[in-house]
Design an enzyme around this catalytic site. Structure first.
Site, PDB file in Angstrom:
ATOM      1  CB  VAL F  77      28.327  -7.169  10.649  1.00  0.00           C
ATOM      2  CG1 VAL F  77      29.205  -5.927  10.668  1.00  0.00           C
ATOM      3  CG2 VAL F  77      29.117  -8.370  10.187  1.00  0.00           C
ATOM      4  CB  CYS F  78      23.160  -9.051  11.447  1.00  0.00           C
ATOM      5  SG  CYS F  78      21.973 -10.311  10.941  1.00  0.00           S
ATOM      6  CB  ILE F  79      25.796 -13.993   9.839  1.00  0.00           C
ATOM      7  CG1 ILE F  79      26.386 -14.795   8.674  1.00  0.00           C
ATOM      8  CG2 ILE F  79      24.603 -14.700  10.453  1.00  0.00           C
ATOM      9  CD1 ILE F  79      27.130 -16.041   9.083  1.00  0.00           C
TER      10      ILE F  79
END
Lengths: 129, 119, 95, 95, 119, 129
Positions: F77-79
């Protein structure tokens, strides 16, 4: 006059939440009563107290909590929508034996009946979808 | 004061999002409180198209829940004849009886109800 | 050769028209999710006339009850066949 | 008397047309969020011709840089004025 | 093997959703790895309309971040001339220099890049 | 062939997640390599391990975790997207002094660079938006 507001959109992904917040502030500014803000669909994500938006962006969950505190308005999230999207308070976390809760305590979990009740009791129900 | 009447407007097709399903939940809940009606507009009409087979998609066929509306006392179910025509559909293609209204009647329907909720 | 994917209904969205405008002979189009309503939309023929190879996902067609309305010009595919198309067409444009 | 709200762009969505079709003389329309792009859309005149009272939210117009393109036929309103319209018009239809 | 080139396609207007802003983040990140270009289609062009005043809305004016694209080495920035015309816009209304292409050239652009990411 | 998948839509609210899951399963069934599934935008909400969908509906978060376990695929997941939407793992929860974490440990939080890397390294990057 007695207002109620329904919010259907997620914070950031949709503008519904921001529009509803501005509208809610204007309602109370005009000395109208704000009977309830009801969060349905992705709107329930507004109650997520784990959100960490960038410093130069509005924290919508905080903004709702502050608004409710000063206006004495009720913030209600639909339980079915909230469960499906993993927005649990302490009680639901225990009930479903989950590891944590992410719904801010300023948001009340209740049934969809509270949306219908808002439509019945308030003079105006305004939806932000 | 007489009880307010609710009109629920379904505008989204099924399965592409949860909108229709959560809209139907709202109708069922509303019917426990007051007189409710349902209006299908645009792609919303696809929610009640017959013979939805959701097994391979692993989605839920909630269209059958619409069959319970009568048991909940929801008998006024409308759609727009023009929107049916645009989709080459007739009311026979739908899983429940629906009154198809001409465009001009839809606005009058909005007048008859006190609260309009769109999904 | 481009693999266009369309996941929105042409009755509520302009993806189908955009795809037709920005495609070339030999490109493929895959309709999925609400995109499968293109099978019953009057503009579908634009893609066929443009010599595109047109596909639609069976699971999405069945879930929406469109299985009795599929025109011969569209090939009905499974997810494994969708994967195979991605092998054949090196790039995707998601509309 | 109905208060129509439109929050999607008429360049990507049919809300403006639906609203025009399902409105009556004397109804009001409020454009908000991406709906304010209606101010620069060729179909805006349909609402004016239909004798609707047309409004648009200033904050949304400014945020999108449309403040130099507002036609005289549309009244620019603040959120408090939006609330006041909700008082005047007893019912909302959100498109 | 030569590095793959990325084309980022922006299709949504600003402020109505986070799409444009997160799309721009992806362009900036992409430029750190490889050659990137940006194409504005449909309402996406509104992201770079001049004079966005976001104070009253309490939204973020990320349009100014587009001005940094050149510093990141992103110099190929395109839009569709037809989409500009439909919106009565010209490239002079935009905050940064953009090459307006005729419709027929857009498809060729897709051929020039190896990965297309749409937002 | 080496595939990568990008998921941009929230579970339930959008069908993107379900489509991507079916596609991912087909990729591994065909013995292709699935280099990475990258969750961006509302797609990060797929990692929410507090979701409690109705019994007769698929739990998409569980389905992704099961898929990753059997296929040995990486879920990232993109931070930035995750922080904004309150999807924190234990480490981010500590860093931002939040009360809980809701991201399932099967999902790795990483930078947007992992999306670009997926486009560079994989032969095919397929987006579900």
């Amino acid at each position: 006059m007695k207002f109620a507001i329904a919010v259907f959109g997620a914070p950031y992904s949709s503008q519904a939440s921001l529009s509803a917040l501005h509208f809610a502030q204007a309602v109370t500014l005009a000395k109208h009563e704000l009977y309830r803000v009801f969060f349905y669909h992705d709107g329930v994500l507004n109650g997520n107290n784990l959100m960490v938006p960038p410093q130069d962006e509005l924290n919508l969950q905080n903004a709702w909590v502050e608004f409710a505190a000063t206006s004495k308005s009720e913030l209600v999230v639909c339980i079915a929508s909230a469960l499906r999207r993993g927005m649990l308070n302490a009680e639901e976390t225990r009930r479903y034996e989950k590891t944590a809760s992410s719904l801010d305590p300023a948001f009340i979990i209740s049934g969809l009946g509270q949306l219908i009740d808002a439509g019945l009791q308030a003079d105006r129900l305004v939806t932000f979808n | 004061m007489a009880m307010k009447k609710f009109l629920f407007v379904q505008t989204q097709p099924p399965h592409g999002s949860i909108n229709g399903q959560e809209g139907l939940d709202a109708v069922l809940m509303g019917s426990a409180f007051t007189e409710c009606a349902v209006l299908f507009l645009d792609d919303g009409i696809y929610q009640i198209l017959s013979d939805q087979q959701t097994g391979p998609l692993n989605s839920k066929d909630y269209s059958v829940t619409y069959l319970a509306l009568a048991d909940y006392g929801v008998n006024n179910i409308y759609c727009c004849q023009t929107h049916l025509n645009e989709r080459s559909l007739s009311t026979k293609d739908l899983i429940l009886p629906v009154q198809a209204l001409p465009e001009a009647s839809i606005r009058r329907l909005f007048d008859e109800y006190d609260v309009i909720l769109s999904f | 050769m481009l693999l266009h994917t369309i996941n929105q209904s042409p009755f509520s969205n302009f993806s189908l028209k955009s795809c037709e405008k920005f495609s070339a002979v030999g490109d493929a189009v895959v309709f999925l999710e609400n995109g499968v309503y293109a099978l019953v939309h009057p503009n579908l023929h634009l893609l066929i006339q443009a010599d595109l190879n047109v596909f639609a996902l069976q699971a999405d067609i069945l879930a929406r009850g469109l299985q009795h309305s599929c025109p011969d010009t569209v090939k009905i595919i499974s997810y494994p066949q969708f994967v195979e198309l991605c092998v054949q067409y090196p790039k995707q444009k998601a509309w």
